[in-house]
Scaffold this active site. Structure first.
Site, PDB file in Angstrom:
ATOM      1  N   LYS A 117     -15.480   6.020   6.150  1.00 25.31           N
ATOM      2  CA  LYS A 117     -14.655   6.020   4.893  1.00 25.31           C
ATOM      3  C   LYS A 117     -15.569   6.829   3.779  1.00 25.31           C
ATOM      4  CE  LYS A 117     -11.539   2.762   5.925  1.00 25.31           C
ATOM      5  NZ  LYS A 117     -10.602   1.382   5.414  1.00 25.31           N
ATOM      6  N   GLU A 201     -14.478   2.461  -5.989  1.00 20.70           N
ATOM      7  CA  GLU A 201     -13.300   3.374  -6.461  1.00 20.70           C
ATOM      8  C   GLU A 201     -12.537   2.488  -7.687  1.00 20.70           C
ATOM      9  OE1 GLU A 201     -11.540   4.398  -2.811  1.00 20.70           O
ATOM     10  OE2 GLU A 201      -9.880   3.042  -3.032  1.00 20.70           O
ATOM     11  N   TYR A 203      -9.607   0.710  -9.188  1.00 21.44           N
ATOM     12  CA  TYR A 203      -8.674  -0.146  -8.959  1.00 21.44           C
ATOM     13  C   TYR A 203      -7.197   0.379  -9.777  1.00 21.44           C
ATOM     14  CZ  TYR A 203      -5.714  -4.454  -8.064  1.00 21.44           C
ATOM     15  OH  TYR A 203      -4.819  -5.374  -7.579  1.00 21.44           O
ATOM     16  N   HIS A 236      -2.593  -6.332   3.968  1.00 21.03           N
ATOM     17  CA  HIS A 236      -2.857  -4.894   4.223  1.00 21.03           C
ATOM     18  C   HIS A 236      -2.090  -4.744   5.683  1.00 21.03           C
ATOM     19  CE1 HIS A 236      -5.712  -4.831   0.615  1.00 21.03           C
ATOM     20  NE2 HIS A 236      -6.219  -6.125   1.237  1.00 21.03           N
ATOM     21  N   LYS A 238       1.112  -3.544   7.570  1.00 21.33           N
ATOM     22  CA  LYS A 238       2.449  -2.969   7.370  1.00 21.33           C
ATOM     23  C   LYS A 238       3.519  -3.795   7.971  1.00 21.33           C
ATOM     24  CE  LYS A 238       0.446   1.542   7.299  1.00 21.33           C
ATOM     25  NZ  LYS A 238       0.159   2.829   7.770  1.00 21.33           N
ATOM     26  N   ARG A 292      -5.059   9.675  14.948  1.00 23.99           N
ATOM     27  CA  ARG A 292      -4.278   9.070  16.069  1.00 23.99           C
ATOM     28  C   ARG A 292      -2.836   9.169  15.861  1.00 23.99           C
ATOM     29  NH1 ARG A 292      -2.730   4.262  13.861  1.00 23.99           N
ATOM     30  NH2 ARG A 292      -4.192   3.130  12.976  1.00 23.99           N
ATOM     31  N   ARG A 338       8.904  -3.928  11.912  1.00 17.18           N
ATOM     32  CA  ARG A 338       7.857  -4.464  13.103  1.00 17.18           C
ATOM     33  C   ARG A 338       8.370  -5.857  13.307  1.00 17.18           C
ATOM     34  NH1 ARG A 338       1.681  -2.040  11.890  1.00 17.18           N
ATOM     35  NH2 ARG A 338       2.541  -0.031  11.225  1.00 17.18           N
TER      36      ARG A 338
END
Length: 449
Positions: A117, A201, A203, A236, A238, A292, A338
């Protein structure tokens, strides 16, 4: 050489999805499976099947030697990794190519770059993608962390460089808690990923998760296929995705799509990829790139008419992109639910015997699933057992069709998340499109109260 036989290094609905695309192209398939998946639908339908180990993923679907052996035994000439498992493992991609097999995926060096990352963020910035303000790479000491946090302003987010799924991630509200939370994040990252590297980073208070689908030919040509809104998330993960996003204008789509397509062209990217952003107050901030196919790719297929798996196979076979940017039209609206084998209220896994199964049908209704009556859902893998994808000319029409499709869908013998989706589709905030990545968890907390 033309691909004539693909080994599918995956399981479940994505293995079936790849099999279908391959057969429509006249290509044979090889299914690999654990002993727990001997009766799976993708194993039944494939032209060849090879058992590669016991149920545990580390002994089967992550067993590189067994997968390569299966490819050689069945004389496959290509390997498609699907998503999850080994799909973003650069070393596996290199091993596949070293065995003179075609890797249906990006170049190994791009998988490696975007899998780190810190390196991904640096690369994205160099390619012109907008970044969340933060540290320039890893923070080496608490003094570094304090300096960066003071520059970008609290609250800040500590993130693991090798992270995923929320592990090694901490929100720091003020300097007083910085040292403790950085230490916790590093410890979590070390335990989960064997790497305690972290970075900082800004927020963002209430962002949406917007991602762009990209495709490159590996030779400097690249296109985008629009955005997906994946803001409905729990821990986190989906839950429901839609395309196009309710908050992104045509002008914004063209602007950001142009930026991501150019970045991929400049990178020489090959195959399918997804560039993920946080979006807040009209601004995009790069968070990561997935090298991917994504779980939610069908909503993009629905609004563009492009078969992404077919395109992956064509690109891997050395062919050019089948469509040019100016030929892509974004038409209508699509939503994917899902469907997981889990309790819709507690989210506890619910594996077991499917006693009855009926897939929803009708115009513009698609079900990607390997389920059938009599199938026993194993307890060893991800709980997602089906994806229900619905298309409509408008978002409102799509939601009405999706409600009807969920009513028709029958999965008995195990608990599923269908009731959760039915509730979500009647929530005013969802109907208006007014939700962020925090909305679902806050809504779930209210349901408990």
């Amino acid at each position: 050489m033309a691909i004539s036989r693909i080994l599918i290094a995956n399981r479940g609905e994505i293995a079936l999805r790849i099999h279908r695309a391959a057969h429509e192209m006249g290509i044979e398939t090889v299914a690999v499976h654990s002993t727990a998946d001997a009766d799976a639908m993708h194993v039944r339908l494939a032209d060849h099947a090879v058992c590669i180990g016991p149920p545990a993923a580390k002994d089967s679907y992550l067993n590189v030697a067994a997968i390569i052996s299966a490819a050689e035994i069945t004389q496959a000439d290509a390997i498609h990794p699907g998503y999850g498992f080994l799909s973003e493992n650069a070393k596996f991609a290199e091993i596949v190519e070293a065995h003179d097999l075609i890797w249906i995926g990006p170049k190994p060096e791009h998988i490696r770059t975007m899998g780190d990352k810190v390196e991904a963020k640096r690369t994205a910035g160099a390619l012109g993608l907008p970044l969340v303000p933060g540290s320039d790479g890893a923070v080496e000491s608490i003094e570094d962390a304090k300096k960066v946090a003071a520059e970008i302003g609290y609250p800040v987010l500590v993130k693991a460089a090798s992270g995923g799924g929320g592990r090694g991630m901490k929100v720091v509200p003020d300097e007083e808690q910085l040292e403790s939370l950085v230490s916790q994040a590093k410890s979590e990252a070390r335990n989960a990923f064997g790497d305690d590297t972290v970075y900082l980073e800004k927020y963002l208070g209430n962002p949406r998760h917007i991602e762009f689908q990209v495709f490159g030919d590996g030779n400097g040509e690249a296109i985008h296929l629009g955005e997906r809104d994946c803001s409905l998330q729990r821990r986190h993960q989906k839950v429901l995705e839609e395309a196009t996003s309710p908050v992104i204008s045509d002008t914004e789509r063209d602007r950001m799509g142009g930026i991501v397509a150019k970045a991929m062209a400049d990178m020489g990217y090959r195959g399918a990829g997804t560039i993920e952003f946080l979006w807040e107050d009209g601004e995009f901030y790069f968070i990561e790139m997935n090298t991917r196919l994504q779980v939610e790719h069908p909503v993009t297929e629905a609004i563009t008419g492009v078969d992404l798996v077919r395109e992956q196979i064509r690109i891997a076979d050395g062919k050019p992109l089948s469509v040019k940017q100016d030929e892509i039209r974004f038409t209508g609206h699509a939503i994917e639910c899902r469907i997981n084998a889990e309790d819709p209220e507690t989210f506890a896994p619910s594996p077991g015997l499917v006693t009855s199964y009926h897939a929803a049908g009708g115009m513009h209704v698609r079900v990607d699933s390997g389920l059938y009556a009599g199938y026993r859902i194993p307890p060893y893998y991800d709980s997602m057992i089906a994806k229900l994808i619905v298309y409509g000319r408008t978002r409102e029409g799509c939601i009405m069709r999706l409600r009807r499709a969920l009513e028709e869908m029958v999965i008995e013998g195990v608990k599923t998340s269908i009731p959760l989706h039915q509730k979500l589709l009647r929530e005013p905030d969802f109907l208006s499109g007014d939700y962020s990545i925090k909305w679902l968890e806050e809504w779930l907390d209210r349901q408990k109260g």
